[in-house]
Design an enzyme around this catalytic site. Structure first.
Site, mmCIF file in Angstrom:
data_model
loop_
_atom_site.group_PDB
_atom_site.id
_atom_site.type_symbol
_atom_site.label_atom_id
_atom_site.label_comp_id
_atom_site.label_asym_id
_atom_site.label_seq_id
_atom_site.Cartn_x
_atom_site.Cartn_y
_atom_site.Cartn_z
ATOM 1 N N LYS A 61 0.868 -1.509 0.220
ATOM 2 C CA LYS A 61 -0.258 -0.196 0.103
ATOM 3 C C LYS A 61 0.621 1.241 -0.119
ATOM 4 C CE LYS A 61 -3.022 -1.563 -0.693
ATOM 5 N NZ LYS A 61 -3.782 -1.512 -1.769
ATOM 6 N N HIS A 122 6.719 -7.478 -2.642
ATOM 7 C CA HIS A 122 5.965 -6.132 -1.401
ATOM 8 C C HIS A 122 7.382 -6.747 -0.596
ATOM 9 C CE1 HIS A 122 3.645 -4.466 -2.696
ATOM 10 N NE2 HIS A 122 2.080 -5.511 -2.537
ATOM 11 N N SER A 152 -4.263 2.822 4.728
ATOM 12 C CA SER A 152 -4.589 2.086 3.770
ATOM 13 C C SER A 152 -4.247 0.902 3.289
ATOM 14 C CB SER A 152 -3.772 2.802 1.892
ATOM 15 O OG SER A 152 -3.655 2.537 1.255
HETATM 16 S S1 PPS Z 1 -0.956 -2.961 -3.033
HETATM 17 O O1 PPS Z 1 -2.252 -3.819 -3.103
HETATM 18 O O2 PPS Z 1 0.326 -3.022 -2.207
HETATM 19 O O3 PPS Z 1 -0.427 -3.101 -4.546
HETATM 20 O O4 PPS Z 1 -1.517 -1.490 -3.129
HETATM 21 P P1 PPS Z 1 -0.608 0.191 -3.367
HETATM 22 O O5 PPS Z 1 -0.994 0.155 -5.116
HETATM 23 O O6 PPS Z 1 0.744 -0.558 -3.535
HETATM 24 O O7 PPS Z 1 -0.977 1.233 -2.664
HETATM 25 C C1 PPS Z 1 -1.826 1.633 -2.986
HETATM 26 C C2 PPS Z 1 -2.691 2.704 -2.226
HETATM 27 O O8 PPS Z 1 -1.975 3.683 -3.693
HETATM 28 C C3 PPS Z 1 -3.157 4.747 -4.188
HETATM 29 N N1 PPS Z 1 -2.702 4.905 -5.494
HETATM 30 C C4 PPS Z 1 -2.278 5.915 -6.185
HETATM 31 N N2 PPS Z 1 -2.407 7.718 -5.424
HETATM 32 C C5 PPS Z 1 -2.223 8.142 -5.857
HETATM 33 N N3 PPS Z 1 -1.781 8.336 -7.534
HETATM 34 C C6 PPS Z 1 -2.525 7.409 -7.491
HETATM 35 N N4 PPS Z 1 -2.156 7.642 -9.359
HETATM 36 C C7 PPS Z 1 -2.600 5.558 -7.390
HETATM 37 N N5 PPS Z 1 -2.977 4.564 -7.488
HETATM 38 C C8 PPS Z 1 -3.192 4.072 -6.411
HETATM 39 C C9 PPS Z 1 -4.000 4.214 -3.429
HETATM 40 O O9 PPS Z 1 -5.222 4.748 -3.296
HETATM 41 C C10 PPS Z 1 -4.152 3.557 -2.673
HETATM 42 O O10 PPS Z 1 -3.891 4.488 -0.995
HETATM 43 P P2 PPS Z 1 -5.288 4.668 -0.504
HETATM 44 O O11 PPS Z 1 -3.976 5.774 0.520
HETATM 45 O O12 PPS Z 1 -5.310 3.516 -0.012
HETATM 46 O O13 PPS Z 1 -6.241 5.925 -1.235
#
Ligand code: PPS
Length: 309
Positions: A61, A122, A152
């Site tokens: 996340k 991860h 998150s």
């Molecule tokens: S995972 O399942 O571990 O692969 O998730 P990961 O992609 O690492 O993290 C998901 C969080 O990243 C946010 N997210 C973004 N934030 C800003 N801009 C963009 N383009 C974007 N894409 C994904 C996503 O909303 C999750 O964060 P939270 O705080 O839950 O919204």
């Protein structure tokens, strides 16, 4: 997964639905991992990447999907159509993930791809297959401040029906602080990659920097990948990888993972995408307790995290 006669990623999940459970965690060298991953550990550890492969490593996340999308667009000169050829986990496989058949594992998907591949993990530094470092693969690490990362992860554990039940918020904070969530301690994760980044030429990015100035961070990634793209294309990549664009993009928003795995009626995968959402969840007492523990766990690390912009 898009070749004729093959089922799609979503169809594979649909077929496997009777086997979907909240998988218990099982430790590998002290790190709690989904038991499916632990059972397949030997083949994951033995994975030999090609020197041209790129690793994107994160604590869950922290901005993995966002970075995967930026990288795919950079590698394809900003061509949005090409980057819609398949959903994120098919374009950029998740190294260690193992699920009930016929859902392909990360290794299944990687075996079918020609290098150079963009590989998500991860895994904490010490569990990354040593072939990555022996072959001098490039690696991008993305870190996100602990409090937003925790929030998150909490919502993700609620909606992802293969992750352990998160339980109540108060207890979840404790589990995070004790490193009991899948993939272990956030603190060790961010510190170990920080320590190793020079030795292994790892590009260490922060989610908060990406939010603050996405263009600057896209350019940093471009330079790290030894690419030179025009200003117009860079602008386009920044636009295509905004939270809003990715939330609407079915190949980047994880709508490829239907129920019963991701239950988006509980929380969407693309949830908020903000810095500072933790202020809506931590009480003043919880924040104080967390900060005191943070000081101890991060003592001497000097990693410039920001919890607000
Ligand atoms: S995972 O399942 O571990 O692969 O998730 P990961 O992609 O690492 O993290 C998901 C969080 O990243 C946010 N997210 C973004 N934030 C800003 N801009 C963009 N383009 C974007 N894409 C994904 C996503 O909303 C999750 O964060 P939270 O705080 O839950 O919204």
């Amino acid at each position: 997964m898009s070749q004729e006669g093959e089922i799609t990623y979503s169809e594979a999940i649909e077929k496997a639905k009777a086997s979907i459970i909240r998988f218990p965690l099982s430790p590998i060298r002290g790190i709690p991992l989904m038991n499916y991953i632990a059972q397949n550990w030997d083949s994951i550890w033995a994975f030999r990447p090609d020197p041209s492969d790129l690793l994107i490593a994160t604590y869950p996340k922290a901005g993995t999907t966002w970075t995967q999308e930026i990288v795919d667009l950079l590698l394809h000169n900003g061509d949005a159509d090409v980057c819609r050829r398949a959903p994120t986990p098919v374009r950029s496989p998740f190294l260690e993930i193992c699920s009930p058949p016929p859902i392909p594992s990360g290794l299944d998907l990687l075996r079918k791809m020609e290098p150079p591949r963009v590989i998500k993990t991860h895994l904490p530094f010490q569990l990354v297959p040593p072939g990555f470092w022996e072959n001098k693969c490039k690696a991008i690490y993305v870190a996100r401040n602990a409090k937003d990362n925790l929030v998150s992860y909490f919502y993700f554990d609620k909606m992802n029906q293969t992750q352990p039940e998160p339980g109540p918020w108060e207890g979840y904070i404790q589990k995070f602080m004790r490193g009991e969530l899948s993939w272990g301690s956030w603190y060790d994760h961010v510190k170990d990659y920080w320590t190793e980044k020079e030795k292994h030429n790892i590009l260490y990015l922060f989610y908060e920097d990406m939010k603050e100035n996405p263009r600057r961070e896209v350019e940093r990634i471009m330079k790290y990948l030894d690419l030179t793209l025009s200003d117009d294309i860079i602008d386009r990549i920044v636009e295509l990888t905004s939270f809003k664009s990715m939330k609407e993009n079915p190949m980047a928003n994880y709508s490829c993972v239907p129920r019963p795995v991701f239950d988006e009626s509980i929380s969407p995968f693309m949830r908020k995408g903000e810095v500072g959402d933790w202020t809506n969840h931590f009480t003043a007492d919880q924040s104080k307790m967390f900060d005191e523990d943070y000081e101890k766990q991060m003592k001497g690390a000097n990693i410039p995290f920001r919890t607000q912009l």
